[in-house]
Design a protein around this motif. Structure first.
Motif, PDB file in Angstrom:
ATOM      1  N   GLY A  16     124.455  80.702  41.763  1.00 41.01           N
ATOM      2  CA  GLY A  16     123.323  81.489  41.264  1.00 41.01           C
ATOM      3  C   GLY A  16     123.679  82.306  40.031  1.00 41.01           C
ATOM      4  O   GLY A  16     122.848  82.496  39.145  1.00 41.01           O
ATOM      5  N   CYS A  17     124.927  82.786  39.969  1.00 43.95           N
ATOM      6  CA  CYS A  17     125.325  83.573  38.792  1.00 43.95           C
ATOM      7  C   CYS A  17     125.362  82.688  37.550  1.00 43.95           C
ATOM      8  O   CYS A  17     125.068  83.145  36.442  1.00 43.95           O
ATOM      9  CB  CYS A  17     126.691  84.230  39.031  1.00 43.95           C
ATOM     10  N   GLU A  18     125.740  81.424  37.734  1.00 41.09           N
ATOM     11  CA  GLU A  18     125.724  80.488  36.607  1.00 41.09           C
ATOM     12  C   GLU A  18     124.272  80.265  36.149  1.00 41.09           C
ATOM     13  O   GLU A  18     123.986  80.191  34.961  1.00 41.09           O
ATOM     14  CB  GLU A  18     126.339  79.145  37.023  1.00 41.09           C
ATOM     15  N   GLU A  19     123.369  80.161  37.138  1.00 39.62           N
ATOM     16  CA  GLU A  19     121.937  80.017  36.820  1.00 39.62           C
ATOM     17  C   GLU A  19     121.461  81.218  36.015  1.00 39.62           C
ATOM     18  O   GLU A  19     120.644  81.094  35.120  1.00 39.62           O
ATOM     19  CB  GLU A  19     121.114  79.947  38.107  1.00 39.62           C
ATOM     20  N   ALA A  20     121.960  82.399  36.373  1.00 39.25           N
ATOM     21  CA  ALA A  20     121.518  83.623  35.699  1.00 39.25           C
ATOM     22  C   ALA A  20     121.891  83.581  34.219  1.00 39.25           C
ATOM     23  O   ALA A  20     121.139  84.072  33.367  1.00 39.25           O
ATOM     24  CB  ALA A  20     122.134  84.847  36.369  1.00 39.25           C
ATOM     25  N   VAL A  21     123.033  82.989  33.903  1.00 37.59           N
ATOM     26  CA  VAL A  21     123.420  82.866  32.486  1.00 37.59           C
ATOM     27  C   VAL A  21     122.434  81.937  31.784  1.00 37.59           C
ATOM     28  O   VAL A  21     121.924  82.228  30.698  1.00 37.59           O
ATOM     29  CB  VAL A  21     124.867  82.338  32.356  1.00 37.59           C
ATOM     30  N   VAL A  22     122.125  80.823  32.448  1.00 35.75           N
ATOM     31  CA  VAL A  22     121.169  79.878  31.858  1.00 35.75           C
ATOM     32  C   VAL A  22     119.790  80.525  31.751  1.00 35.75           C
ATOM     33  O   VAL A  22     119.032  80.260  30.816  1.00 35.75           O
ATOM     34  CB  VAL A  22     121.125  78.575  32.700  1.00 35.75           C
ATOM     35  N   ASP A  23     119.479  81.431  32.706  1.00 31.66           N
ATOM     36  CA  ASP A  23     118.173  82.107  32.690  1.00 31.66           C
ATOM     37  C   ASP A  23     118.007  83.046  31.495  1.00 31.66           C
ATOM     38  O   ASP A  23     116.922  83.604  31.300  1.00 31.66           O
ATOM     39  CB  ASP A  23     117.965  82.915  33.981  1.00 31.66           C
ATOM     40  N   LEU A  24     119.060  83.244  30.734  1.00 28.99           N
ATOM     41  CA  LEU A  24     118.887  84.002  29.494  1.00 28.99           C
ATOM     42  C   LEU A  24     117.915  83.261  28.568  1.00 28.99           C
ATOM     43  O   LEU A  24     117.386  83.820  27.625  1.00 28.99           O
ATOM     44  CB  LEU A  24     120.228  84.172  28.771  1.00 28.99           C
ATOM     45  N   ALA A  25     117.689  81.965  28.872  1.00 28.21           N
ATOM     46  CA  ALA A  25     116.771  81.107  28.115  1.00 28.21           C
ATOM     47  C   ALA A  25     117.088  81.189  26.619  1.00 28.21           C
ATOM     48  O   ALA A  25     118.244  81.067  26.233  1.00 28.21           O
ATOM     49  CB  ALA A  25     115.329  81.472  28.424  1.00 28.21           C
ATOM     50  N   GLU A  26     116.065  81.476  25.777  1.00 26.77           N
ATOM     51  CA  GLU A  26     116.372  81.519  24.336  1.00 26.77           C
ATOM     52  C   GLU A  26     117.280  82.694  24.009  1.00 26.77           C
ATOM     53  O   GLU A  26     117.934  82.703  22.961  1.00 26.77           O
ATOM     54  CB  GLU A  26     115.096  81.537  23.475  1.00 26.77           C
ATOM     55  N   GLY A  27     117.357  83.660  24.944  1.00 26.27           N
ATOM     56  CA  GLY A  27     118.274  84.791  24.746  1.00 26.27           C
ATOM     57  C   GLY A  27     119.731  84.357  24.733  1.00 26.27           C
ATOM     58  O   GLY A  27     120.600  85.107  24.287  1.00 26.27           O
ATOM     59  N   ILE A  28     120.007  83.150  25.239  1.00 24.49           N
ATOM     60  CA  ILE A  28     121.393  82.686  25.254  1.00 24.49           C
ATOM     61  C   ILE A  28     121.834  82.258  23.844  1.00 24.49           C
ATOM     62  O   ILE A  28     123.025  82.250  23.538  1.00 24.49           O
ATOM     63  CB  ILE A  28     121.586  81.518  26.254  1.00 24.49           C
ATOM     64  N   LEU A  29     120.856  81.942  22.976  1.00 23.92           N
ATOM     65  CA  LEU A  29     121.223  81.411  21.664  1.00 23.92           C
ATOM     66  C   LEU A  29     122.020  82.407  20.822  1.00 23.92           C
ATOM     67  O   LEU A  29     123.062  82.044  20.254  1.00 23.92           O
ATOM     68  CB  LEU A  29     119.966  80.937  20.914  1.00 23.92           C
ATOM     69  N   PRO A  30     121.581  83.707  20.738  1.00 24.81           N
ATOM     70  CA  PRO A  30     122.418  84.644  19.972  1.00 24.81           C
ATOM     71  C   PRO A  30     123.801  84.807  20.586  1.00 24.81           C
ATOM     72  O   PRO A  30     124.780  84.981  19.859  1.00 24.81           O
ATOM     73  CB  PRO A  30     121.648  85.965  20.043  1.00 24.81           C
ATOM     74  N   VAL A  31     123.869  84.724  21.944  1.00 24.42           N
ATOM     75  CA  VAL A  31     125.178  84.858  22.605  1.00 24.42           C
ATOM     76  C   VAL A  31     126.056  83.681  22.199  1.00 24.42           C
ATOM     77  O   VAL A  31     127.203  83.843  21.768  1.00 24.42           O
ATOM     78  CB  VAL A  31     125.009  84.899  24.152  1.00 24.42           C
ATOM     79  N   VAL A  32     125.492  82.477  22.336  1.00 26.23           N
ATOM     80  CA  VAL A  32     126.269  81.272  22.001  1.00 26.23           C
ATOM     81  C   VAL A  32     126.653  81.289  20.520  1.00 26.23           C
ATOM     82  O   VAL A  32     127.750  80.879  20.147  1.00 26.23           O
ATOM     83  CB  VAL A  32     125.454  80.001  22.363  1.00 26.23           C
ATOM     84  N   GLY A  33     125.742  81.832  19.691  1.00 26.36           N
ATOM     85  CA  GLY A  33     126.036  81.881  18.257  1.00 26.36           C
ATOM     86  C   GLY A  33     127.115  82.888  17.913  1.00 26.36           C
ATOM     87  O   GLY A  33     127.842  82.722  16.929  1.00 26.36           O
ATOM     88  N   ALA A  34     127.230  83.934  18.727  1.00 29.00           N
ATOM     89  CA  ALA A  34     128.152  85.023  18.381  1.00 29.00           C
ATOM     90  C   ALA A  34     129.542  84.835  18.980  1.00 29.00           C
ATOM     91  O   ALA A  34     130.481  85.523  18.578  1.00 29.00           O
ATOM     92  CB  ALA A  34     127.570  86.361  18.852  1.00 29.00           C
TER      93      ALA A  34
END
Ligand code: SF4
Ligand code: SF4
Length: 328
Positions: free
Chosen positions: A16-34
């Motif tokens: 579930g915690c892994e799902e929570a990271v994916v649940d950042l949805a488009e919010g994950i893009l700045p994280v992945v970019g940074a």
């Protein structure tokens, strides 16, 4: 300038915690970019040897979810501690032991017996249980040792920060990543969540009377709560008074009482005993017998009071004679 390297790892957890990271949805893009994600077994194929080749401090932060309950979990978290500047205990299981920690009411031997011998679907006339070393037809198979006792992350390695919740809400994950990337971090050992109890921000707090009593505890499975009223005042066990806020009152807004996944409030040594103290003041009866009868309707005390926190509690585990071959 090179991007900071970030690792995600999982131990004894549900995913579930892994799902929570994916649940950042488009919010994950700045994280992945940074950042540069250098380990994330659920999503990307990195190998143990890759991690062994890192130099100490190469990786800025590892987010580790799950409890620690096997030799393999221990090996990985110690390796990550050696290689990463910061370790964040990510989610209830790493923070407090979580749901897997309820296994501390029994032993590894009992768990194996239930799973591999007593279960109605088990066909195991020779009574063979998982072995650490197995030799068959000239081949050797090694499995990690499963421990008798489930531990939270800081019972095995030094932890810098805690991100609570089952699972941590996406907005608190995003805030934690931003704080780490910006270097604006609270003191080491902080829980990255508000200091207030859940009751203080609960939308039903205004409906909670100054004084009330509970004569019989009610259960969600057999009664429907009023969607406007405080669960506890209505006789449903709601751990809000003993639980740290910051989840966005997720369960309350879904008409479910709080089960306590954000862990104890900062002033509480032990989440279960803090809640029991609160209950003691409201559990009612005119006679001692009536109070005992009211207390007897409290559902599943260990599972309710320590659903997420048994390994981190004052109890830690039930008193048992440990299996001879596994003294931990
Ligand atoms: S006991 Fe539960 S429902 Fe009542 S105010 Fe606290 S969190 Fe809200
Ligand atoms: S309401 Fe309680 S159990 Fe539900 S997410 Fe919040 S802290 Fe966790």
């Amino acid at each position: 300038m090179p991007k900071p390297k970030v690792a995600f790892y999982w131990c004894a957890s549900c995913g579930g915690c892994e799902e929570a990271v994916v649940d950042l949805a488009e919010g994950i893009l700045p994280v992945v970019g940074a950042v540069d994600i250098v380990l994330w077994p659920v999503a990307l194929d990195f190998k143990l040897e890759d991690v062994r080749s890192w130099r100490p401090g190469d990786v800025a932060v590892a987010f580790v979810n799950g409890a620690v309950r096997s030799a393999e979990n221990e090996m990985w978290v110690k390796l990550l501690r050696e290689k990463c500047s910061l370790i964040v205990a990510f989610g209830s299981c790493a923070h407090l032991g979580g749901i897997p920690g309820l296994a501390n009411v029994t032993t590894r031997g009992e768990i194996f017996a239930n799973k591999y011998a007593r279960a109605v679907t088990a066909v195991n006339p020779q009574g063979i249980f998982p072995q650490i070393d197995t030799r068959l037809n000239g081949y050797e198979l090694e499995l990690p040792e499963m421990w008798n006792t489930v531990k939270c992350l800081d019972q095995v390695i030094d932890v810098d920060y805690y991100l609570p919740g089952c699972a941590p809400p996406p907005d608190s994950i995003a805030k934690a990543v931003q704080a780490i990337l910006s270097g604006h971090l609270p003191p080491k050992g902080s829980v990255l969540a508000p200091e207030k109890s859940l009751c203080e921000t609960c939308p039903r707090n205004d409906s909670k009377p100054e004084q009330f009593t509970i004569e019989t505890f009610r259960r969600i499975a057999t009664a429907t709560p009023d969607p406007e009223k405080c669960f506890l005042a209505e006789g449903f066990v709601c751990l809000g008074p003993a639980t740290r806020g910051g989840c966005g009152e997720r369960c309350i807004r879904g008409n479910m009482p709080c089960r306590g996944c954000f862990g104890p409030t900062p002033d509480a040594l032990d989440q279960g005993t803090k809640f029991l103290a609160a209950l003691g003041a409201v559990t009612a009866g005119k006679t001692q017998e009536e109070v005992v009868a009211a207390a007897a309707t409290f559902p599943d005390p260990i599972g309710t009071l320590y659903r997420f926190s048994l390994p981190a509690s004052l109890l830690r585990r039930s008193a048992v004679k440990l299996d001879k071959e596994a003294g931990r």
